[in-house]
Design a protein around this motif. Structure first.
Motif, PDB file in Angstrom:
ATOM      1  N   PRO A 175       0.735  -1.110   0.271  1.00 45.45           N
ATOM      2  CA  PRO A 175       0.153   0.017  -0.096  1.00 45.45           C
ATOM      3  C   PRO A 175       0.893   1.234   0.102  1.00 45.45           C
ATOM      4  O   PRO A 175       0.245   2.218  -0.576  1.00 45.45           O
ATOM      5  CB  PRO A 175      -0.957  -0.051   1.426  1.00 45.45           C
ATOM      6  N   ILE A 176       2.037   1.221   0.537  1.00 47.90           N
ATOM      7  CA  ILE A 176       3.058   2.404   0.519  1.00 47.90           C
ATOM      8  C   ILE A 176       3.503   2.706  -0.976  1.00 47.90           C
ATOM      9  O   ILE A 176       3.327   3.623  -1.575  1.00 47.90           O
ATOM     10  CB  ILE A 176       4.129   2.371   1.358  1.00 47.90           C
ATOM     11  N   LEU A 220       1.906   1.681  -3.478  1.00 45.18           N
ATOM     12  CA  LEU A 220       0.618   2.350  -4.311  1.00 45.18           C
ATOM     13  C   LEU A 220       0.347   3.742  -4.099  1.00 45.18           C
ATOM     14  O   LEU A 220      -0.208   4.504  -5.010  1.00 45.18           O
ATOM     15  CB  LEU A 220      -0.692   1.215  -3.920  1.00 45.18           C
ATOM     16  N   THR A 221       0.525   4.402  -2.870  1.00 40.14           N
ATOM     17  CA  THR A 221       0.310   5.387  -2.325  1.00 40.14           C
ATOM     18  C   THR A 221       1.354   6.383  -3.278  1.00 40.14           C
ATOM     19  O   THR A 221       0.921   7.538  -3.953  1.00 40.14           O
ATOM     20  CB  THR A 221       0.823   5.616  -1.066  1.00 40.14           C
ATOM     21  N   VAL A 222       2.524   5.915  -3.531  1.00 44.27           N
ATOM     22  CA  VAL A 222       3.431   6.817  -4.182  1.00 44.27           C
ATOM     23  C   VAL A 222       3.154   6.896  -5.612  1.00 44.27           C
ATOM     24  O   VAL A 222       3.188   7.709  -6.387  1.00 44.27           O
ATOM     25  CB  VAL A 222       5.105   6.272  -3.920  1.00 44.27           C
ATOM     26  N   LEU A 223       2.859   5.708  -6.232  1.00 42.85           N
ATOM     27  CA  LEU A 223       2.279   5.613  -7.522  1.00 42.85           C
ATOM     28  C   LEU A 223       1.183   6.346  -8.041  1.00 42.85           C
ATOM     29  O   LEU A 223       1.193   7.062  -9.015  1.00 42.85           O
ATOM     30  CB  LEU A 223       2.034   4.275  -7.974  1.00 42.85           C
ATOM     31  N   ASP A 224      -0.066   6.434  -7.139  1.00 43.35           N
ATOM     32  CA  ASP A 224      -1.029   7.168  -7.278  1.00 43.35           C
ATOM     33  C   ASP A 224      -0.537   8.790  -7.033  1.00 43.35           C
ATOM     34  O   ASP A 224      -1.249   9.422  -7.750  1.00 43.35           O
ATOM     35  CB  ASP A 224      -1.901   6.750  -6.034  1.00 43.35           C
TER      36      ASP A 224
END
Lengths: 185, 185
Positions: free
Chosen positions: A169-170, A172-176
């Motif tokens: 999820p970390i 994913l947060t950066v990619l988002d």
């Protein structure tokens, strides 16, 4: 008969790298060269002809992974430039997570040098730069980061010493956060 | 006269911490206790009465910064729970960037122990948890991360060894990625 000989040599080299990669990824990464030769089913002479020492073997493993991530940048298949970048960054993340261990072992070897790391870093940056530029050009990815900053962000997450399901999820947060639709904080 | 005496002691302690924080932040962080006493304009006896050794002084600096970030979590002023969380994370980022140096020095001291770091980590997590929960409850912040993961992400960026203007867009990317409006990669 040079052709079959070279093919044998290539097979041996590939076999050594596969065995060594698995061996160094183990809990106790302090595997001897003799043990690597044994597991690869080859003689010590053959091993040392391919890799004069532990450092050379670790460098080959490292460069091999860099080759893989660079090749991926050219062959990635995605709907849009933004999707291509994000897919490649996922592969870069896996690469950073795995190379961390080889790099740590390599840094402990006598003669390990910065040039080697800098050269390989430059290759990864050069591979990712066109992907980032295309994705920024198509206005899918924010344009306030350079490829250095994007890859440093991905590497920083990969180097957090936690299991992959914790890191997911970390990541994913950066990619988002890289997407333009994310707005600005 | 106990009241003025205590006030003197508090003033001395505060003065030592200010001087020591500046001294340890210098290029050469190897400042002696004698030099710290000199700069604070106090005697060695007073310094050692406050801090029996270098380790105790570094621990006090560290705990002082943790106090600051915990206090900030309770007093932060923002329009929405999401904005409050993001504002606090900015302060946590500055804290991680600065504490890195004190922590590195502290780890070199004989007697440095994990309990100290774990206790302080727990305090920061406890301070941030209600902010994250409120921001997730108001649907402003993605709900697939725990406070541990959010702070590990912020700390990972803070620990990249680059100047702050290089890190700023990376931090923005992470903060933007935390917003629900960011969609999902």
């Amino acid at each position: 008969m040079p052709a079959p000989k070279r093919s044998d040599a290539e097979r041996n080299r590939a076999k050594i790298l596969v065995v060594a990669r698995a061996a160094f990824a183990e809990q106790d990464a302090d595997v001897s060269m003799a043990e690597i030769a044994r597991r690869a089913g080859i003689g010590m002479a053959t091993l040392y002809r391919n890799f004069p020492g532990r450092r050379e073997l670790l460098e080959a493993l490292y460069a091999d992974e860099v080759d893989g991530i660079c090749a991926a940048a050219e062959t990635i298949d995605a709907q849009t430039p933004g999707a291509a970048l994000l897919a490649w960054l996922r592969q870069a993340f896996a690469f950073f997570a795995s190379k961390h261990q080889v790099a740590a072992l390599l840094l402990k070897q006598p003669g390990a040098d910065d040039h080697f790391f800098n050269d390989n870093r430059s290759r990864v940056l050069a591979a990712g730069r066109p992907l980032l530029e295309a994705a920024q050009h198509s206005c899918e990815i924010r344009d306030d980061l350079s490829i250095e900053q994007v890859l440093d962000a991905i590497a920083a997450v990969a180097h957090v010493q936690r299991p992959s399901d914790y890191l997911e999820p970390i990541l994913l947060t950066v990619l988002d956060g890289l997407r333009v639709s994310a707005g600005s904080a």
